[in-house]
Scaffold this active site. Structure first.
Site, PDB file in Angstrom:
ATOM      1  N   ARG A  91       0.814  -1.128   0.069  1.00 22.57           N
ATOM      2  CA  ARG A  91      -0.055  -0.065  -0.019  1.00 22.57           C
ATOM      3  C   ARG A  91       0.880   1.088   0.172  1.00 22.57           C
ATOM      4  O   ARG A  91       1.560   1.436   1.129  1.00 22.57           O
ATOM      5  CB  ARG A  91      -0.893   0.001   1.115  1.00 22.57           C
ATOM      6  N   HIS A 135      -2.828  10.945   0.534  1.00 22.31           N
ATOM      7  CA  HIS A 135      -2.351  10.719   1.933  1.00 22.31           C
ATOM      8  C   HIS A 135      -1.861  12.120   2.683  1.00 22.31           C
ATOM      9  O   HIS A 135      -0.678  11.805   2.895  1.00 22.31           O
ATOM     10  CB  HIS A 135      -1.490   9.466   1.943  1.00 22.31           C
ATOM     11  N   GLU A 180      -7.708   8.478   6.297  1.00 23.43           N
ATOM     12  CA  GLU A 180      -8.010   9.205   7.461  1.00 23.43           C
ATOM     13  C   GLU A 180      -8.434  10.759   7.393  1.00 23.43           C
ATOM     14  O   GLU A 180      -7.553  11.674   7.513  1.00 23.43           O
ATOM     15  CB  GLU A 180      -6.618   9.268   8.361  1.00 23.43           C
ATOM     16  N   ASN A 309      -7.803   1.837   9.820  1.00 20.74           N
ATOM     17  CA  ASN A 309      -6.724   2.108  10.530  1.00 20.74           C
ATOM     18  C   ASN A 309      -6.855   2.036  12.178  1.00 20.74           C
ATOM     19  O   ASN A 309      -7.498   2.703  12.417  1.00 20.74           O
ATOM     20  CB  ASN A 309      -6.179   3.402   9.961  1.00 20.74           C
ATOM     21  N   TYR A 311      -4.838   1.788  15.890  1.00 26.55           N
ATOM     22  CA  TYR A 311      -3.655   1.794  16.897  1.00 26.55           C
ATOM     23  C   TYR A 311      -3.829   1.717  18.287  1.00 26.55           C
ATOM     24  O   TYR A 311      -3.126   1.020  18.890  1.00 26.55           O
ATOM     25  CB  TYR A 311      -2.920   3.066  16.329  1.00 26.55           C
ATOM     26  N   GLU A 394      -4.253  -0.223   8.148  1.00 25.70           N
ATOM     27  CA  GLU A 394      -3.072   0.121   9.076  1.00 25.70           C
ATOM     28  C   GLU A 394      -3.140  -0.179  10.485  1.00 25.70           C
ATOM     29  O   GLU A 394      -4.032  -0.209  10.774  1.00 25.70           O
ATOM     30  CB  GLU A 394      -2.733   1.783   9.060  1.00 25.70           C
TER      31      GLU A 394
HETATM   32  C1  FCB Z   1      -1.674   7.068  10.608  1.00 28.11           C
HETATM   33  C2  FCB Z   1      -0.946   7.682   9.526  1.00 28.11           C
HETATM   34  C3  FCB Z   1       0.204   7.002   8.886  1.00 28.11           C
HETATM   35  C4  FCB Z   1       1.037   6.937  10.093  1.00 28.11           C
HETATM   36  C5  FCB Z   1       0.673   6.174  11.287  1.00 28.11           C
HETATM   37  C6  FCB Z   1       1.431   6.155  12.395  1.00 28.11           C
HETATM   38  O1  FCB Z   1      -2.643   8.075  11.190  1.00 28.11           O
HETATM   39  O2  FCB Z   1      -2.201   7.351   8.379  1.00 28.11           O
HETATM   40  O3  FCB Z   1       0.510   8.060   7.955  1.00 28.11           O
HETATM   41  O4  FCB Z   1       1.501   8.284  10.516  1.00 28.11           O
HETATM   42  O5  FCB Z   1      -0.636   6.985  11.781  1.00 28.11           O
END
Ligand code: FCB
Length: 488
Positions: A91, A135, A180, A309, A311, A394
């Site tokens: 990607r 992006h 995002e 995405n 985290y 992500e």
């Molecule tokens: C996301 C972004 C990516 C990177 C990760 C850690 O928000 O899409 O570019 O910065 O976080």
């Protein structure tokens, strides 16, 4: 070992592997401004990130994307790394100011040539190119005409999408419009910690709408340009939002933040309109006049996949009367590497306090590690919304890892992070979620926005002094996962 002995061994040590469905897509991601460098080559013009990085004090250490991981020149070496890891898919994002330096009008063929070469290199190794159109690196020339605050930018984005599809559509099957939109809108236009670095909450809402409108118009442009098999998606940063206590005030705060972070983006895309409670919650900031008749229909143009995405989770409560709301200072996912002073809240966060969930490990970003949050998110999308295949576009973590003299990088924490999130991914699939693939963030250590090069998310270590690449232990571990289509 004889058949009987191996049967016995298997019975004594039951197979604890979590096997993924056939055809599950294993990938890794990057983004143009974070890895390419070569900001002045072959006709590329400035993006808002070049301008933002030139402002003193906004990016750690004064870092910029000028050279980054030099992917523009080293893409062939990087494709070779992908082949060694065994990736099914890569990607990457296309830099709009490379392709259309002024954000409108004639296409810069030399800029598109780079992506042509990259796509050919991927295809020749059997790696699927997965292309993101936006992006975050808007051409500065468009920012000068109002950027995402201007409705016209959405139309320009669709033109640009068409130009890229014209050139690469014969080899790229999976397309992502915007990455995002929440970050682009709110971090860029309200918190001011991302380009274009503005602190105007009302403007950030308008920008969010235009990003979504641009997505819908691009979907329509791509559908009419692409022939043959293709799939269209958008990537959202989503996070389960929990109330700090079960008090009524905290629960209502969680509802509000869930609205702004998740539902404000999911619902227009999948249900055809902005949530009524979100519209009401931020009425003091906007009359929503920027939503024109028919816009919500455009935004809901059917997509084939939703990119998630993930985290870290988010915990919020109502601000105590005496405390000054500084949501960014305590946010679950702080995105400013430099200064929290002066960073204004993102739209609609007045009266909100962000908490760090207790007892959870943290990454080098300070983000709490909670794999279960990914499971909750996937189940919610599956249960609460019309059926749509999902892809994890992500997931990953930054840790302070460095190479030893032999170029080896031991990153057990990242392996643990990835394994735990893949276990949750597997559990979600077992629970019936239609999940098609998983993309580690990131293939390479890179320019982590306002944190600069200090935060390393790569499964490949990059020595930014000499651009030497070394696969970290996590890359070797991921290689084994991909080969087995299973996590041990
Ligand atoms: C996301 C972004 C990516 C990177 C990760 C850690 O928000 O899409 O570019 O910065 O976080």
């Amino acid at each position: 070992m004889s058949a009987t002995a191996s049967d016995r061994a298997a019975a004594e040590a039951p197979d604890e592997r979590l096997t993924f469905p056939d055809g599950f897509l294993w990938g890794a991601g990057t983004a143009a401004y974070q890895v390419e460098g070569a900001i002045g080559e072959d006709g590329r013009a400035a993006s808002i990130w070049d301008t933002f990085c030139a402002r003193p004090g906004v990016v750690c250490n004064g870092d910029t994307g000028e050279i980054a991981a030099d992917h523009y020149h080293r893409y062939a070496e990087d494709v070779e790394l992908m082949r060694r890891i065994g990736l099914d898919a890569y990607r990457f994002s296309v830099s709009w100011p490379r392709v259309q330096p002024t954000g409108a009008g004639p296409v810069n063929a030399a800029g598109l040539d780079f992506y042509d070469r990259l796509v050919d290199a991927l295809v020749s190794c059997g790696i699927d190119p997965v292309l993101t159109l936006y992006h975050w690196d808007l051409p500065q020339a468009l920012q000068d005409r109002g950027g995402w605050g201007a409705r016209d930018t959405a139309a320009r984005f669709a033109d640009y999408a068409e130009a890229v599809a014209d050139r690469l559509g014969d080899r790229v099957a999976l397309w992502t419009t915007v990455n995002e939109p929440w970050c682009a809108a709110f971090l860029g236009h309200a918190a001011g910690v991302h380009a274009p670095g503005l602190t105007d909450p009302a403007l950030s809402l308008r920008a969010a709408h235009h990003l979504l409108l641009g997505h819908g118009l691009a979907v329509q442009a791509l559908r009419s340009t692409l022939s043959g098999d293709h799939e269209l998606s958008v990537a959202l940063n989503l996070s389960p939002v929990t109330a700090a206590t079960d008090s009524e005030a905290d629960s209502d705060t969680a509802r509000r933040i869930d609205g702004l972070l998740n539902r404000m983006f999911i619902e227009p895309l999948l249900l055809g309109g902005y949530p009524a409670d979100v519209r009401e919650d931020i009425r003091h900031l906007t009359d929503w006049g920027f939503v024109h008749e028919g816009d919500e229909r455009v935004i809901a143009s059917p997509i084939d996949l939703l990119g998630v995405n993930y985290y870290t989770p988010t915990t919020v409560g109502a601000a105590k009367p005496s405390s000054v709301p500084r949501p960014w200072a305590g946010a679950a996912r702080p995105r400013s590497g430099v200064t929290e002073k002066g960073a204004s809240p993102w739209a609609g966060t007045d009266g909100v306090e962000f908490h760090q969930p207790e007892g959870l490990p943290r990454t080098a970003m300070g983000w709490a590690v909670q794999p279960r949050g990914l499971y909750e998110l996937l189940l919610r999308l599956h249960e609460d919304y019309p059926p749509i295949p999902l892809i994890i576009s992500e997931n990953g973590a930054a840790y302070d890892d460095g190479a030893d003299d032999l170029g080896r990088v031991h990153d057990p924490q990242r392996v643990r992070y990835l394994r735990a999130h893949l276990a949750m991914t597997h559990e979600a699939i077992t629970a019936g979620v239609d999940l098609r693939g998983y993309f580690v963030w990131s293939l390479l250590d890179n320019f982590e926005w306002s944190f600069g090069y200090g935060k390393r998310f790569g499964i490949t270590h990059v020595d930014f002094e000499n651009q030497r690449r070394s696969l970290k232990d996590s890359a070797l571990w991921y290689r084994d996962v991909i080969a087995a289509n299973a996590v041990a």
